[in-house]
Design a protein around this motif. Structure first.
Motif, short mmCIF file in Angstrom:
data_model
loop_
_atom_site.label_atom_id
_atom_site.label_comp_id
_atom_site.label_asym_id
_atom_site.label_seq_id
_atom_site.Cartn_x
_atom_site.Cartn_y
_atom_site.Cartn_z
N LEU A 1 46.85 45.13 41.27
CA LEU A 1 45.87 45.91 40.53
C LEU A 1 45.14 45.00 39.56
O LEU A 1 45.70 44.02 39.08
N THR A 2 43.91 45.35 39.25
CA THR A 2 43.22 44.63 38.19
C THR A 2 43.83 45.05 36.85
O THR A 2 44.43 46.14 36.73
N ILE A 3 43.67 44.20 35.86
CA ILE A 3 44.16 44.54 34.52
C ILE A 3 43.47 45.81 34.02
O ILE A 3 44.10 46.68 33.42
N GLY A 4 42.17 45.92 34.30
CA GLY A 4 41.43 47.10 33.86
C GLY A 4 41.98 48.39 34.46
O GLY A 4 42.17 49.38 33.75
N TYR A 5 42.25 48.37 35.77
CA TYR A 5 42.76 49.58 36.43
C TYR A 5 44.19 49.88 35.98
O TYR A 5 44.53 51.03 35.70
N ALA A 6 45.02 48.85 35.89
CA ALA A 6 46.40 49.06 35.45
C ALA A 6 46.44 49.60 34.03
O ALA A 6 47.24 50.49 33.72
N SER A 7 45.57 49.11 33.16
CA SER A 7 45.55 49.60 31.78
C SER A 7 45.07 51.05 31.73
O SER A 7 45.54 51.84 30.90
N GLN A 8 44.16 51.44 32.64
CA GLN A 8 43.72 52.84 32.71
C GLN A 8 44.88 53.73 33.12
O GLN A 8 45.07 54.81 32.55
N ILE A 9 45.64 53.30 34.12
CA ILE A 9 46.79 54.08 34.59
C ILE A 9 47.79 54.26 33.45
O ILE A 9 48.37 55.33 33.28
N ALA A 10 47.97 53.19 32.65
CA ALA A 10 48.92 53.24 31.52
C ALA A 10 48.31 53.92 30.30
O ALA A 10 49.00 54.09 29.29
N ASP A 11 47.02 54.30 30.38
CA ASP A 11 46.31 54.93 29.27
C ASP A 11 46.34 54.03 28.03
O ASP A 11 46.67 54.46 26.92
N MET A 12 46.00 52.75 28.25
CA MET A 12 45.99 51.75 27.18
C MET A 12 44.70 50.95 27.26
O MET A 12 44.10 50.85 28.34
N LEU B 1 50.43 37.66 34.20
CA LEU B 1 49.18 38.33 34.55
C LEU B 1 48.72 37.95 35.96
O LEU B 1 48.08 38.74 36.64
N TYR B 2 49.04 36.73 36.36
CA TYR B 2 48.53 36.23 37.63
C TYR B 2 49.66 35.66 38.46
O TYR B 2 50.62 35.12 37.95
N SER B 3 49.50 35.75 39.75
CA SER B 3 50.44 35.16 40.70
C SER B 3 49.73 33.98 41.35
O SER B 3 48.70 34.15 41.99
N TYR B 4 50.26 32.78 41.17
CA TYR B 4 49.65 31.57 41.70
C TYR B 4 50.71 30.84 42.49
O TYR B 4 51.67 30.33 41.94
N ASN B 5 50.55 30.82 43.82
CA ASN B 5 51.58 30.23 44.67
C ASN B 5 51.11 28.92 45.28
O ASN B 5 49.99 28.46 45.03
N VAL B 6 51.94 28.32 46.10
CA VAL B 6 51.64 27.03 46.72
C VAL B 6 50.38 27.12 47.58
O VAL B 6 49.54 26.22 47.56
N GLU B 7 50.23 28.20 48.32
CA GLU B 7 49.05 28.36 49.17
C GLU B 7 47.77 28.39 48.35
O GLU B 7 46.76 27.80 48.72
N ASP B 8 47.81 29.09 47.20
CA ASP B 8 46.65 29.12 46.31
C ASP B 8 46.32 27.72 45.80
O ASP B 8 45.16 27.31 45.74
N PHE B 9 47.36 26.98 45.42
CA PHE B 9 47.18 25.62 44.92
C PHE B 9 46.57 24.72 45.99
O PHE B 9 45.62 23.98 45.72
#
Length: 54
Positions: A6-17, A33-41
């Motif tokens: 989820l985007t931070i914006g959408y997740a924060s809406q779901i959490a009402d924050m 906040l972010y997932s950065y793996n070997v493939e991304d690198f």
């Protein structure tokens, strides 16, 4: 187990924050906040080489 992204914006809406408050909550709970793996690198390296920046 499925992974839901989820985007931070959408997740924060779901959490009402506000997004910044939600980010602070994640930080307090050591949730990245972010997932950065070997493939991304590897993709980043490839792109930097193609751009002549490496």
């Amino acid at each position: 187990m499925s992974l839901l992204l989820l985007t931070i914006g959408y997740a924060s809406q779901i959490a009402d924050m506000q997004p910044n408050t939600f980010r602070q909550l994640l930080k307090q709970r050591n949730i990245p906040l972010y997932s950065y793996n070997v493939e991304d690198f590897e993709l980043d390296l490839k792109n930097l080489r193609e751009l002549g920046r490496l």
